[in-house]
Design a protein around this motif. Structure first.
Motif: not given
Length: 452
Positions: A54-81
């Protein structure tokens, strides 16, 4: 004749405004000093006790901050998926697979979205100082273990092994000259041990919850307190170290930490399986071909979406294509602007309007000047992304300019063709007066750029 030459320069000023957006910090990143040991420990504190994959995935994803924000919004809007329905929904998104993998861990995405300044700096440190950041994780794990707060549990297995010998260790200093004091050499020592944390069950991952200001014992850097994040429902004073509900991960965790080399590895087979689950066939094929059999992770600048790199060295390493395209467009304009100035000095030329005699005939209907359309917002403009604070500038300055450059160029070419076909109308003072006034401001700004 001079009027035509002046209009020619003005037209190129308008075209430049369409083709090349204003320079943003992403194109003029300042030199940046490396992160210090204190700063790296501060950044690593919230995730240092997470399982290695999980540390590895977080470090990789942190280099794409805008996409992280978009993914967080997506997950928040679709909590049952979850599971297969989540994978199917992710096929409509173009995020990097490291970002998509974190959709399985809403708590992690919420932390990265809620602490955008931390996410930005973590990604900056990982891009520029991978091994230094990985060493910081090991230092923090050693502190937590020494404080009695890191041990194996039913949820995870903690293993301590001797650190591998460092190749190419510096030779000892030469003996001092007669009558001279011994030479003092300061060498940063590598961690004496390597502490790994892996899920007790590889298919179920438990995300730990802990207070970084307490779990590592007495924090040695008062001026650099650790970043921290308390998930919803966290109770101050509760168990020092606890776990959220287990998450069935399938093939979502395809990265791992290579502590001996200080970087992140990719399990190719698992990655290929995952990318086929969360992307359509064409994209999945492209990504599996790009990854090939490489077992080391590679940053993909296109998923940065124009977000600013922290320093000039990292920018030059990953953002050369965008810089070259903008530079070529500016140089092209400067050449045409200089030609226009020469035309004015010679008393004008007939190059601006190619319509010939027919183009100089009065027209029954006045031709309209092409106008610059409003520039489209960059990707994620409606995503509600917050601007991070802190040193190094915002990761979201200049967002989207890389992807928009081609559309600007196409619109600029259309504008030039339209101007060329309406050359006769440009020569009439009545029809060109308004355009001349509008272009004058742009021309003045462009001439200023031409002198640089």
């Amino acid at each position: 004749m001079k009027t035509r030459a002046i209009h020619r320069v003005m037209a190129w000023a308008v075209t430049l405004a369409l083709v090349v957006p204003p320079l943003a910090p992403a194109q003029t990143a300042p030199p940046a000093t490396p992160f210090t040991t204190e700063q790296l420990d501060q950044l690593a504190a919230p995730i240092a006790l997470y399982p290695d994959p999980l540390v590895a995935q977080i470090l990789m994803a942190s280099t794409y901050p805008l996409e992280v924000v978009q993914a967080a919004r997506f997950v928040k809007e679709n909590p049952s998926l979850t599971g297969d329905p989540l994978n199917e929904a992710l096929k409509s998104q173009t995020w990097d697979d490291s970002v998509k993998s974190l959709a399985t861990f809403p708590q992690v995405l919420a932390m990265m979205d809620g602490k955008l300044d931390w996410t930005q700096k973590l990604g900056d440190a990982f891009l520029a100082q991978q091994k230094d950041l990985m060493d910081a994780v090991q230092r923090l794990r050693a502190r937590a273990q020494a404080a009695g707060n890191l041990k194996s549990t039913p949820e995870q297995t903690v293993t301590v092994e001797p650190a591998p010998a460092t190749a190419g260790a510096p030779p000892p200093p030469p003996p001092p000259a007669p009558g001279q004091p011994p030479q003092q050499v300061v060498v940063e020592q590598a961690p004496p041990t390597v502490i790994t944390i892996v899920p007790a069950n590889p298919q179920v991952v438990y995300v730990p919850t802990y207070n970084p200001t307490v779990v590592y014992g007495a924090w040695p850097y008062p001026a650099y307190p650790p970043y921290y994040y308390y998930p919803p429902g966290y109770v101050a004073g509760a168990a020092l170290f606890s776990f959220a509900a287990g998450v069935a991960v399938g093939s979502a965790l395809w990265g791992n930490c290579n502590w001996s080399h200080g970087d992140v590895n990719v399990n190719v087979n698992q990655y290929n399986s995952y990318t086929r689950n969360v992307n359509n066939t064409n994209i999945a094929n492209q990504r599996t071909q790009t990854q090939g059999n490489r077992q080391n992770w590679q940053h993909s600048p296109e998923h940065r979406q124009g977000a600013q790199y922290r320093d000039a060295a990292t920018q030059q390493r990953y953002n050369r294509a965008g810089n070259q395209q903008a530079t070529q467009a500016r140089e092209s304009f400067r050449g045409h602007a200089e030609q226009g100035r020469q035309d004015i000095a010679r008393g004008g030329s007939d190059q601006f309007g190619q319509g010939g005699a027919a183009g100089r005939q009065p027209s029954a209907q006045p031709r309209q000047q092409p106008s610059a359309q409003p520039r489209p917002a960059g990707p994620g403009a409606g995503s509600g992304a917050q601007r991070p604070s802190g040193g190094g500038g915002s990761a979201f300055q200049g967002v989207g300019q890389g992807q928009a450059t081609q559309s600007y160029s196409n619109r600029g070419q259309s504008s030039r063709q339209s101007m060329g076909s309406s050359g006769g109308a440009q020569a009439r003072p009545a029809a060109s007066s308004g355009g001349g006034r509008t272009g004058s401001g742009g021309g003045g700004g462009a001439r200023g750029g031409g002198r640089r």
